[in-house]
Design a protein around this motif. Structure first.
Motif, PDB file in Angstrom:
ATOM      1  N   GLU A 163       1.608   5.285  -6.279  1.00  0.00           N
ATOM      2  CA  GLU A 163       0.159   5.149  -6.164  1.00  0.00           C
ATOM      3  C   GLU A 163      -0.256   5.286  -4.699  1.00  0.00           C
ATOM      4  N   ALA A 186      -2.713   7.448  -9.246  1.00  0.00           N
ATOM      5  CA  ALA A 186      -1.310   7.225  -9.571  1.00  0.00           C
ATOM      6  C   ALA A 186      -0.622   8.549  -9.889  1.00  0.00           C
ATOM      7  N   SER A 243      -0.419   1.952  -2.280  1.00  0.00           N
ATOM      8  CA  SER A 243      -1.227   0.857  -2.812  1.00  0.00           C
ATOM      9  C   SER A 243      -0.490  -0.468  -2.681  1.00  0.00           C
ATOM     10  N   ASN A 298      -7.451  11.786 -11.664  1.00  0.00           N
ATOM     11  CA  ASN A 298      -6.297  11.261 -12.377  1.00  0.00           C
ATOM     12  C   ASN A 298      -5.499  12.411 -12.984  1.00  0.00           C
TER      13      ASN A 298
END
Length: 300
Positions: free
Chosen positions: A82, A96, A116, A150
Motif C-alpha cells: 500500500e 493497494a 502506509s 484502485n
C-alpha cells in the motif's frame, strides 16, 4: 539531481540494469535515465522500488519525502502493498496492490508519498514502480490534477491459450483504454504470464518501446530479462514475444510511446522545454506558488 537534454536516436536492443539511488528513505533501482539512454519516448524516469518486507509492529516513519513537480506526469503503480499519497491540492489517498497514484503536475504542485502506516504496523511487503512522462509544451501551464485508481479501475483482458492477463495502465491497445488521459501518447501495460506461457503483441510503428521485468525472468524476443532489468527495443513494428520459462507466474511491463516532438530539459523534479523555463520553475517554487501540503498529514 538529474540534468540532461533529450534527443531523438535510433537504438539497438539494449539491456539496462540501472543503478541504486535513494528516494527519501527508500532504495530504488533507477533504470531511466541511464548512461546509455535518456528516455523511452515520453518516459523520462523509471524507478523500481525493490521489495521491502515489514515485520509486524515495525516502527512507522511519518516522513512524506515532499517535493515539487512541474511539466511532468508522475505515475506510481503498486505491485504489492500500500502507498499513501499527499499533495498541495489537498488530496490524501491510499492505494493497494494493483492500484496507482496519477499526478499531472502541470504548472506546479508539491506532493509526497510513503508506505502506509497500516502496512508497516500489520506487517507485509511493499513493491512499487514509479515513472515520469512528459507533458507536451502546450499543456505545461495547465492546472495540476490527481487521481487515485484502485486495481479494478484498469481494464484487463485474458491472454490467448490461458496464457495469463494483460492490464492497460496507460494508453490504448485495440478496444482497451486506460481511464487516465495520456497527452503524450505514453502507454504502459502490465502482462502477467502463467507458468510456461507466452504472449505475442505488435509494436506500434515509429514507437519507442521497452520491456521491464521486476522479478522472475521472462524471455523477450529470445533475450532472457529479469530481476529489475529493462530491455530497450529497436524502433520498429516488429512483434514482441514474451515467454515465461518458469513454473510460477511472472510479470513484465511494456512501456513506450512516440518521441517528444520538442526539445526537453530535465533538471531535478522539473521537465520543461528550455533552461529559462527550468529557472522559472525553480523561481515559482521558491516563491511558494505551488502551495503546501496541509500540516495535519505530516504528523500521521
Amino acid at each position: 539531481m538529474m540534468n540532461f537534454t533529450t534527443k531523438t536516436m535510433k537504438r539497438p536492443n539494449t539491456s539496462v540494469e540501472g543503478k541504486n539511488v535513494l528516494v527519501g528513505d527508500m532504495l530504488v533501482n533507477r533504470l531511466i535515465p541511464a548512461v546509455s539512454i535518456a528516455n523511452i519516448g515520453p518516459f523520462l524516469l523509471l524507478d523500481h522500488g525493490y521489495p521491502i518486507s515489514y515485520k509486524k509492529d515495525t516502527p512507522f516513519s511519518s516522513d512524506l519525502n515532499e517535493h515539487p513537480h512541474r511539466g511532468l506526469v508522475a505515475f506510481t503503480y503498486v505491485i504489492k502493498g500500500e502507498v499513501e499519497h499527499f499533495d498541495s491540492l489537498g488530496n490524501h489517498e491510499i492505494v493497494a496492490e494493483g492500484g496507482a497514484h496519477w499526478l499531472s503536475a502541470g504548472r506546479g504542485v508539491i506532493h509526497g508519498e510513503r508506505v502506509s502506516a497500516r502496512l508497516v504496523r500489520s506487517g507485509g511487503t511493499l513493491h512499487v514502480i514509479q515513472c515520469w512522462t512528459n507533458i507536451p509544451a502546450a499543456h505545461k501551464s495547465d492546472l495540476p490534477k490527481y487521481k487515485a485508481l484502485n486495481a479494478d479501475a484498469f481494464p484487463n483482458a485474458p491472454l490467448p491459450n490461458h496464457g495469463g492477463v494483460i492490464y492497460f495502465l496507460l494508453g490504448k491497445c485495440g478496444v482497451n483504454q486506460s481511464p487516465i488521459e495520456s497527452l503524450s501518447q505514453a502507454f504502459l501495460y502490465r502482462v502477467t504470464l502463467n507458468a510456461k506461457s507466452k504472449f505475442r503483441i505488435s509494436a506500434g510503428e515509429e514507437m519507442n518501446c521497452a520491456i521491464f521485468v521486476p522479478d522472475d525472468p521472462i524471455i523477450v524476443n529470445g533475450d532472457l530479462i529479469g530481476k529489475s532489468q529493462l530491455l530497450i527495443l529497436e524502433n520498429s513494428n516488429e512483434a514482441i514475444v514474451l515467454r515465461n520459462p518458469g513454473i510460477l507466474n511472472a510479470d513484465a511491463f511494456i512501456l513506450g510511446g512516440p518521441e517528444p516532438p520538442e526539445p526537453l530539459v530535465v533538471q531535478g523534479p522539473f521537465v520543461m522545454n528550455s533552461r529559462e523555463e527550468i529557472a522559472g520553475a525553480y523561481r515559482d517554487f521558491f516563491a511558494g506558488e505551488y502551495g503546501t501540503i496541509p500540516p495535519i498529514y505530516k504528523s500521521r
